[in-house]
Design a protein around this motif. Sequence first.
Motif, PDB file in Angstrom:
ATOM      1  N   SER A  26      41.191  30.163  47.823  1.00  0.00           N
ATOM      2  CA  SER A  26      42.211  29.591  48.695  1.00  0.00           C
ATOM      3  C   SER A  26      43.330  30.600  48.890  1.00  0.00           C
ATOM      4  CB  SER A  26      42.771  28.302  48.080  1.00  0.00           C
ATOM      5  OG  SER A  26      41.751  27.346  47.904  1.00  0.00           O
ATOM      6  N   PRO A  27      44.033  30.531  50.019  1.00  0.00           N
ATOM      7  CA  PRO A  27      45.166  31.437  50.240  1.00  0.00           C
ATOM      8  C   PRO A  27      46.194  31.332  49.115  1.00  0.00           C
ATOM      9  CG  PRO A  27      44.593  30.325  52.276  1.00  0.00           C
ATOM     10  CD  PRO A  27      43.788  29.666  51.193  1.00  0.00           C
ATOM     11  N   GLY A  28      46.554  32.470  48.550  1.00  0.00           N
ATOM     12  CA  GLY A  28      47.495  32.497  47.437  1.00  0.00           C
ATOM     13  C   GLY A  28      46.822  32.700  46.095  1.00  0.00           C
ATOM     14  N   GLN A  29      45.508  32.446  46.004  1.00  0.00           N
ATOM     15  CA  GLN A  29      44.794  32.712  44.764  1.00  0.00           C
ATOM     16  C   GLN A  29      44.523  34.210  44.627  1.00  0.00           C
ATOM     17  OE1 GLN A  29      41.384  29.863  45.143  1.00  0.00           O
ATOM     18  NE2 GLN A  29      42.189  29.023  43.227  1.00  0.00           N
ATOM     19  N   PHE A  30      44.061  34.613  43.452  1.00  0.00           N
ATOM     20  CA  PHE A  30      43.810  36.031  43.202  1.00  0.00           C
ATOM     21  C   PHE A  30      42.527  36.215  42.403  1.00  0.00           C
ATOM     22  CE2 PHE A  30      46.213  34.438  39.612  1.00  0.00           C
ATOM     23  CZ  PHE A  30      45.665  35.067  38.503  1.00  0.00           C
ATOM     24  N   TYR A  31      42.052  37.442  42.416  1.00  0.00           N
ATOM     25  CA  TYR A  31      40.907  37.851  41.609  1.00  0.00           C
ATOM     26  C   TYR A  31      41.353  38.925  40.622  1.00  0.00           C
ATOM     27  CZ  TYR A  31      37.096  35.537  44.202  1.00  0.00           C
ATOM     28  OH  TYR A  31      36.235  34.624  44.748  1.00  0.00           O
ATOM     29  N   MET A  32      40.573  39.090  39.562  1.00  0.00           N
ATOM     30  CA  MET A  32      40.760  40.192  38.623  1.00  0.00           C
ATOM     31  C   MET A  32      39.677  41.236  38.913  1.00  0.00           C
ATOM     32  SD  MET A  32      43.393  39.231  36.807  1.00  0.00           S
ATOM     33  CE  MET A  32      43.437  40.175  35.264  1.00  0.00           C
ATOM     34  N   LEU A  33      40.107  42.469  39.178  1.00  0.00           N
ATOM     35  CA  LEU A  33      39.189  43.547  39.568  1.00  0.00           C
ATOM     36  C   LEU A  33      39.117  44.604  38.468  1.00  0.00           C
ATOM     37  CD1 LEU A  33      39.961  42.176  42.321  1.00  0.00           C
ATOM     38  CD2 LEU A  33      39.676  44.426  43.369  1.00  0.00           C
ATOM     39  N   GLY A  76      29.893  51.998  48.503  1.00  0.00           N
ATOM     40  CA  GLY A  76      28.717  52.053  47.642  1.00  0.00           C
ATOM     41  C   GLY A  76      29.028  52.035  46.164  1.00  0.00           C
ATOM     42  N   ASP A  77      30.286  52.290  45.783  1.00  0.00           N
ATOM     43  CA  ASP A  77      30.662  52.223  44.366  1.00  0.00           C
ATOM     44  C   ASP A  77      30.611  50.777  43.885  1.00  0.00           C
ATOM     45  OD1 ASP A  77      31.038  54.913  44.271  1.00  0.00           O
ATOM     46  OD2 ASP A  77      33.229  54.846  44.383  1.00  0.00           O
ATOM     47  N   SER A  78      30.366  50.614  42.599  1.00  0.00           N
ATOM     48  CA  SER A  78      30.276  49.281  41.999  1.00  0.00           C
ATOM     49  C   SER A  78      31.620  48.854  41.423  1.00  0.00           C
ATOM     50  CB  SER A  78      29.222  49.269  40.888  1.00  0.00           C
ATOM     51  OG  SER A  78      27.935  49.542  41.412  1.00  0.00           O
ATOM     52  N   ILE A  79      31.896  47.556  41.532  1.00  0.00           N
ATOM     53  CA  ILE A  79      33.137  47.006  41.009  1.00  0.00           C
ATOM     54  C   ILE A  79      32.873  45.587  40.520  1.00  0.00           C
ATOM     55  CG2 ILE A  79      33.927  46.078  43.241  1.00  0.00           C
ATOM     56  CD1 ILE A  79      36.778  47.064  42.380  1.00  0.00           C
ATOM     57  N   THR A  80      33.582  45.183  39.483  1.00  0.00           N
ATOM     58  CA  THR A  80      33.433  43.852  38.908  1.00  0.00           C
ATOM     59  C   THR A  80      34.610  42.980  39.322  1.00  0.00           C
ATOM     60  OG1 THR A  80      32.207  44.701  37.002  1.00  0.00           O
ATOM     61  CG2 THR A  80      33.226  42.536  36.761  1.00  0.00           C
ATOM     62  N   LEU A  81      34.323  41.736  39.726  1.00  0.00           N
ATOM     63  CA  LEU A  81      35.344  40.782  40.113  1.00  0.00           C
ATOM     64  C   LEU A  81      35.202  39.513  39.286  1.00  0.00           C
ATOM     65  CD1 LEU A  81      34.981  42.593  42.755  1.00  0.00           C
ATOM     66  CD2 LEU A  81      35.814  40.606  44.008  1.00  0.00           C
ATOM     67  N   TYR A  82      36.350  38.929  38.916  1.00  0.00           N
ATOM     68  CA  TYR A  82      36.375  37.623  38.288  1.00  0.00           C
ATOM     69  C   TYR A  82      37.377  36.768  39.059  1.00  0.00           C
ATOM     70  CZ  TYR A  82      34.368  40.313  34.407  1.00  0.00           C
ATOM     71  OH  TYR A  82      33.594  41.153  33.640  1.00  0.00           O
ATOM     72  N   GLY A  83      37.016  35.528  39.331  1.00  0.00           N
ATOM     73  CA  GLY A  83      37.945  34.668  40.036  1.00  0.00           C
ATOM     74  C   GLY A  83      37.213  33.678  40.921  1.00  0.00           C
ATOM     75  N   PRO A  84      37.948  32.950  41.756  1.00  0.00           N
ATOM     76  CA  PRO A  84      39.400  33.070  41.967  1.00  0.00           C
ATOM     77  C   PRO A  84      40.190  32.346  40.881  1.00  0.00           C
ATOM     78  CG  PRO A  84      38.510  31.357  43.381  1.00  0.00           C
ATOM     79  CD  PRO A  84      37.333  31.964  42.675  1.00  0.00           C
ATOM     80  N   TYR A  85      41.442  32.800  40.694  1.00  0.00           N
ATOM     81  CA  TYR A  85      42.337  32.221  39.710  1.00  0.00           C
ATOM     82  C   TYR A  85      43.605  31.701  40.388  1.00  0.00           C
ATOM     83  CZ  TYR A  85      39.527  34.709  36.188  1.00  0.00           C
ATOM     84  OH  TYR A  85      38.506  35.166  35.406  1.00  0.00           O
ATOM     85  N   GLY A  86      44.277  30.797  39.670  1.00  0.00           N
ATOM     86  CA  GLY A  86      45.593  30.340  40.084  1.00  0.00           C
ATOM     87  C   GLY A  86      45.569  29.240  41.132  1.00  0.00           C
ATOM     88  N   ASN A  87      46.762  28.799  41.475  1.00  0.00           N
ATOM     89  CA  ASN A  87      46.968  27.772  42.485  1.00  0.00           C
ATOM     90  C   ASN A  87      47.550  28.405  43.741  1.00  0.00           C
ATOM     91  OD1 ASN A  87      46.269  25.345  40.884  1.00  0.00           O
ATOM     92  ND2 ASN A  87      48.008  25.995  39.647  1.00  0.00           N
ATOM     93  N   GLY A  88      47.006  28.052  44.882  1.00  0.00           N
ATOM     94  CA  GLY A  88      47.418  28.660  46.132  1.00  0.00           C
ATOM     95  C   GLY A  88      48.425  27.845  46.909  1.00  0.00           C
TER      96      GLY A  88
END
Length: 236
Positions: A26-33, A76-88
């Motif tokens: 949702s708008p306002g939430q975030f991910y951890m990269l 092409g590089d690899s990246i790890t994401l966790y989320g979404p977190y928080g309240n939007g």
Amino acid sequence: MYKIAFNKKIGIDFYIMRIEGNFEGSPGQFYMLRSEDSFMTLSRPISIYDIGDNYIEFMYKTVGKGTQYFSKMQRGDSITLYGPYGNGFPVDEYIDKKVALVGGGMGIAPLMYLAKKLNNPDIYLGMRKEAMSPEQMREIGESYSRYGATYFNIGNDMTEKIDLSKYDAVMTCGPEILMKKVKNLNKNTYVSLEKHMGCAVGACLSCTCDVNGKRVRVCKEGPVFRGSEVDFKDED
């Protein structure tokens, strides 16, 4: 892990990274990269800039070693994401009402996806003159203007030029001194706080702030709060 589709420089130290995959938020939430190939021990919290079919985008600024590392990553590089977190932001409550979005500096980032989900908001973006070239500012402004009338303010206090009292609600992100001024101009203001975060689940208590006289966790209870509830007393 996911693959980077592009990592585009859009200013002196601003970037937009697109990552391939199916994402929600949702708008306002975030991910951890986090990149597994880097020195980074902790993931970095970055708000959602946009979500579309088979991609998510993040706008970020290089402010430390972690984001400096992100800026060097390529397609092409690899990246790890966790989320979404928080309240939007409360999008559904204001979908058909007159809403202003006010962003300053890096605070413009979460307003893109927010504008996309609202019904034709007025969008006010503030930026330092040296942050982007005129061409880059024009390109960014055109991106936001797909979703609402967009106004760019360069270098000055834009709150002195906007009549925020005419809006049913104002949603803002940026320097705390900006958000404090905005909430004083419209009683129905929502602010998105930017704090250092370690875990994103409320365990480390590194992102607390004063809300309604209590210490709360920005990552769990926020990052979006009613402006009237946040104590900005340290910002004059």
